[in-house]
Design an enzyme around this catalytic site. Structure first.
Site, short mmCIF file in Angstrom:
data_model
loop_
_atom_site.label_atom_id
_atom_site.label_comp_id
_atom_site.label_asym_id
_atom_site.label_seq_id
_atom_site.Cartn_x
_atom_site.Cartn_y
_atom_site.Cartn_z
N LYS A 37 0.84 -1.20 0.00
CA LYS A 37 0.00 0.00 0.00
C LYS A 37 0.88 1.26 0.00
O LYS A 37 0.61 2.23 -0.71
CB LYS A 37 -0.90 -0.02 1.24
CG LYS A 37 -2.11 0.87 1.11
CD LYS A 37 -2.85 0.95 2.40
CE LYS A 37 -4.03 0.01 2.45
NZ LYS A 37 -4.78 0.18 3.72
N ARG A 154 -17.57 11.93 5.10
CA ARG A 154 -18.41 10.96 4.39
C ARG A 154 -17.64 10.45 3.19
O ARG A 154 -16.96 11.22 2.52
CB ARG A 154 -19.68 11.65 3.86
CG ARG A 154 -20.60 12.21 4.89
CD ARG A 154 -21.52 13.23 4.26
NE ARG A 154 -20.79 14.38 3.74
CZ ARG A 154 -21.28 15.30 2.91
NH1 ARG A 154 -22.52 15.19 2.48
NH2 ARG A 154 -20.55 16.32 2.49
N PHE A 252 -31.07 12.80 4.96
CA PHE A 252 -31.10 11.49 5.63
C PHE A 252 -32.52 11.00 5.90
O PHE A 252 -32.78 10.25 6.82
CB PHE A 252 -30.23 11.49 6.90
CG PHE A 252 -28.81 11.16 6.56
CD1 PHE A 252 -28.07 12.03 5.79
CD2 PHE A 252 -28.23 9.96 6.94
CE1 PHE A 252 -26.77 11.73 5.41
CE2 PHE A 252 -26.94 9.64 6.56
CZ PHE A 252 -26.20 10.53 5.79
N ALA A 255 -35.81 7.02 2.07
CA ALA A 255 -36.23 5.64 2.37
C ALA A 255 -35.72 4.71 1.28
O ALA A 255 -35.53 5.12 0.14
CB ALA A 255 -37.74 5.56 2.45
N GLY A 256 -35.50 3.47 1.64
CA GLY A 256 -35.04 2.50 0.65
C GLY A 256 -34.37 1.33 1.34
O GLY A 256 -34.84 0.86 2.38
N CYS A 263 -19.12 2.30 8.50
CA CYS A 263 -19.27 3.10 9.72
C CYS A 263 -20.60 2.89 10.44
O CYS A 263 -20.62 2.34 11.53
CB CYS A 263 -19.09 4.59 9.38
SG CYS A 263 -17.40 4.97 8.93
N LYS A 266 -21.56 -0.72 12.03
CA LYS A 266 -20.69 -1.22 13.11
C LYS A 266 -20.60 -0.22 14.25
O LYS A 266 -20.42 -0.61 15.41
CB LYS A 266 -19.31 -1.62 12.57
CG LYS A 266 -18.42 -0.49 12.07
CD LYS A 266 -17.21 -0.22 12.93
CE LYS A 266 -16.34 0.84 12.28
NZ LYS A 266 -15.63 1.70 13.16
N LYS A 326 -22.96 2.85 -1.23
CA LYS A 326 -23.60 4.10 -1.64
C LYS A 326 -22.91 4.58 -2.90
O LYS A 326 -21.83 4.09 -3.24
CB LYS A 326 -23.54 5.14 -0.52
CG LYS A 326 -22.14 5.69 -0.25
CD LYS A 326 -22.26 6.80 0.79
CE LYS A 326 -21.03 7.66 0.83
NZ LYS A 326 -21.15 8.74 1.80
N ARG A 333 -18.29 -2.67 1.95
CA ARG A 333 -18.50 -3.18 3.31
C ARG A 333 -19.96 -3.05 3.70
O ARG A 333 -20.56 -1.99 3.57
CB ARG A 333 -17.62 -2.41 4.31
CG ARG A 333 -16.15 -2.79 4.22
CD ARG A 333 -15.31 -1.94 5.14
NE ARG A 333 -15.28 -0.55 4.71
CZ ARG A 333 -14.73 0.43 5.41
NH1 ARG A 333 -14.18 0.19 6.58
NH2 ARG A 333 -14.74 1.67 4.94
C1 UDX Z 1 -21.10 8.10 7.66
C2 UDX Z 1 -21.34 9.48 8.30
O1 UDX Z 1 -22.24 10.24 7.46
C3 UDX Z 1 -20.03 10.22 8.46
O2 UDX Z 1 -20.25 11.46 9.11
C4 UDX Z 1 -19.10 9.35 9.28
O3 UDX Z 1 -17.83 9.98 9.42
C5 UDX Z 1 -18.91 7.97 8.65
O4 UDX Z 1 -20.20 7.37 8.46
P1 UDX Z 1 -20.60 7.23 5.18
O5 UDX Z 1 -20.53 5.86 5.77
O6 UDX Z 1 -19.57 7.67 4.20
O7 UDX Z 1 -20.57 8.33 6.36
O8 UDX Z 1 -22.01 7.32 4.46
P2 UDX Z 1 -23.35 8.16 4.57
O9 UDX Z 1 -23.40 9.17 3.50
O10 UDX Z 1 -23.61 8.61 5.95
O11 UDX Z 1 -24.40 7.02 4.19
C6 UDX Z 1 -24.49 5.84 4.98
C7 UDX Z 1 -25.51 4.90 4.43
O12 UDX Z 1 -26.81 5.42 4.64
C8 UDX Z 1 -25.39 4.60 2.94
O13 UDX Z 1 -25.56 3.20 2.76
C9 UDX Z 1 -26.55 5.36 2.34
O14 UDX Z 1 -27.02 4.77 1.17
C10 UDX Z 1 -27.57 5.30 3.45
N1 UDX Z 1 -28.55 6.41 3.43
C11 UDX Z 1 -28.13 7.69 3.56
C12 UDX Z 1 -29.90 6.11 3.30
O15 UDX Z 1 -30.29 4.94 3.19
N2 UDX Z 1 -30.80 7.13 3.29
C13 UDX Z 1 -30.42 8.43 3.42
O16 UDX Z 1 -31.30 9.30 3.41
C14 UDX Z 1 -29.05 8.72 3.56
#
Ligand code: UDX
Length: 438
Positions: A37, A154, A252, A255-256, A263, A266, A326, A333
């Protein structure tokens, strides 16, 4: 003299932090115990997909501000501020976090630290970890201290979130540690980022509390989706309406298929485990429900797919659009899309998975699924299409074009990301989570 920093751990958080600190003009040395790495990073290659990060990495390597090593000794001689950015995954067979990387890196660094060095934790850890590490470092050089500054970035927006964060939270035990971190973050504070100074446990808890809130918000709207399904209501319209209350807000409330990634899932589990150790399990018992609502969306999608295919998956052809947890990420993961693809495959369907960036990672975890890098080929002859991750490429699919490829015009929109009217007008049977079936 230019400020020098080290970053221990070059995973997602570490590479981003190292590159962005160099972007602020500091000299940064990143460390990883994985020599392959380190070689990749030295050549200017980011080992994962994150929009915009390659340029920041390459620009700062070229400017001589950013380099990488595998040597703790070198890192300790290079800087007096060390950011710990290693992973804290879910422990195998348990809910709690596995802290072996944090402890391993501290133990490797400790004997080499110079007097007065500051070890700054950024990894997401159970409350009480910083205090334990301070005790662990008691035998290191004079004046060595710990600080904790959680990271909120994020995936997909990592560079933006690091250079323009909503807030900086630092947990410290001395004015000196605070002053050292104020110096590091001075450019961000000058640009208007709030700088909150607190103690160790509060700093550690801010991170898990924020992620718990976000997870709860997503599971709240997904619980409403379940009720909408039972009542024949539309969760997208409901979310739009409740989000107009500024106390609730629209973000946030999508829905889905729910949340996945390295993150949120866990972190809420580790939080429950830690609260239990502290005797406060009742306070966060609702997070178990949050987790279950979230996982139920995946099994519900599998059920909906079976129903759509007439009751059995056996020998049926399903195209899964999306493998990453996402969009704009190649991270698989705990990916809801992949989970559903695997479940449908195990139930006897022939599943083809498409994703713009995450196929190689997906294939490493689930080698038995079929992966197709070309969208048209993935759709060819499908009897059911499932949207699992809302990549822009999928949101922009012309349903009339897709209709010419498939065997049966049946789509399940697992992210409420497609336009139902447009898909139905092109002859598709469109189904979505929490929305009435036409
Ligand atoms: C998250 C936190 O947002 C971030 O602040 C932290 O540091 C790490 O964890 P991340 O894991 O990158 O960040 O993704 P995030 O954008 O929060 O989305 C998390 C999950 O929620 C994704 O699977 C996304 O598809 C889902 N999601 C998000 C929904 O299902 N609906 C929403 O409205 C928003």
């Amino acid at each position: 003299m230019t400020l020098r920093l080290s970053v221990v751990g070059t995973g997602y958080l570490g590479v981003t932090h190292a590159a962005c600190m160099a972007e602020l003009g500091y000299e940064v040395l990143g460390l990883d115990i994985d020599a392959a790495k380190v070689d990749l990073l030295r050549s200017g290659t980011v080992p994962f997909y994150e929009p915009g990060l390659d340029e920041v990495l390459q620009r700062n390597i070229a400017a001589g501000r950013l380099s990488f090593t595998t040597s703790f000794e070198e890192v300790a001689a290079f800087a007096d501020i060390h950011f710990i950015c290693v992973g804290t995954p879910q422990a195998a067979g348990a809910q709690r976090a596995d802290l072996s990387q944090v402890i391993g890196s501290i133990d490797s660094l400790a004997p080499h630290l110079r007097p007065g060095a500051l070890v700054v934790g950024k990894s997401t850890v159970p409350v009480g970890t910083a205090d334990g590490l301070a005790t662990r470092l008691a035998g290191a050089a004079d004046g060595v201290e710990v600080a904790w500054t959680p990271e909120f970035l994020r995936e997909g927006f990592a560079v933006e979130d690091t250079l323009h964060p909503d807030r900086l939270v630092v947990g410290v035990r001395s004015a000196r540690a605070e002053a050292m971190l104020r110096e590091v973050y001075a450019p961000l504070v000058a640009a208007g980022t709030p700088f909150l100074v607190t103690d160790f446990p509060t700093a550690e808890l801010v991170k898990v509390a924020a992620n718990s809130f976000l997870a709860t918000k997503i599971s709240f709207i997904n619980a409403m989706a379940e009720v909408c399904e039972a009542a024949g209501a539309d969760v997208s319209e409901l979310a739009q309406a409740i989000g107009m209350d500024p106390r609730i807000g629209h973000r946030f409330l999508g829905a889905g298929l729910g949340f996945g990634g390295g993150c949120l899932p866990k972190d809420i589990r580790a939080f429950m485990a830690r609260a239990g150790e502290l005797g406060a399990e009742e306070a966060v018992a609702f997070l178990r429900e949050v987790d279950q609502i979230n996982l139920r969306r995946r099994s519900h999608t599998v059920d909906l797919a079976r129903l759509t295919l007439g009751g059995s998956f056996h020998g049926r052809r399903v195209a899964m659009l999306g493998a990453s947890f996402k969009p704009d990420s190649d991270d698989v993961r705990d990916s809801p899309a992949l989970d559903v693809a695997v479940a449908i495959g195990n139930a006897g369907a022939s599943v083809v998975v498409h994703d713009p960036k995450a196929l190689a990672n997906a294939a490493r975890v689930y080698p038995h699924l079929r992966y197709e890098p070309d969208l048209a080929s993935a759709l060819a002859a499908a009897e059911l299409v499932i949207l699992g991750t809302e990549w822009r490429e999928y949101r922009e699919i012309d349903p009339a074009w897709a209709a010419t490829l498939v065997d049966d015009r049946s789509v399940i929109d697992g992210r409420n990301a497609l336009d139902p009217a447009a898909w139905r007008a092109a002859g598709w049977r469109y189904r979505a989570l929490g929305r009435p079936h036409a």
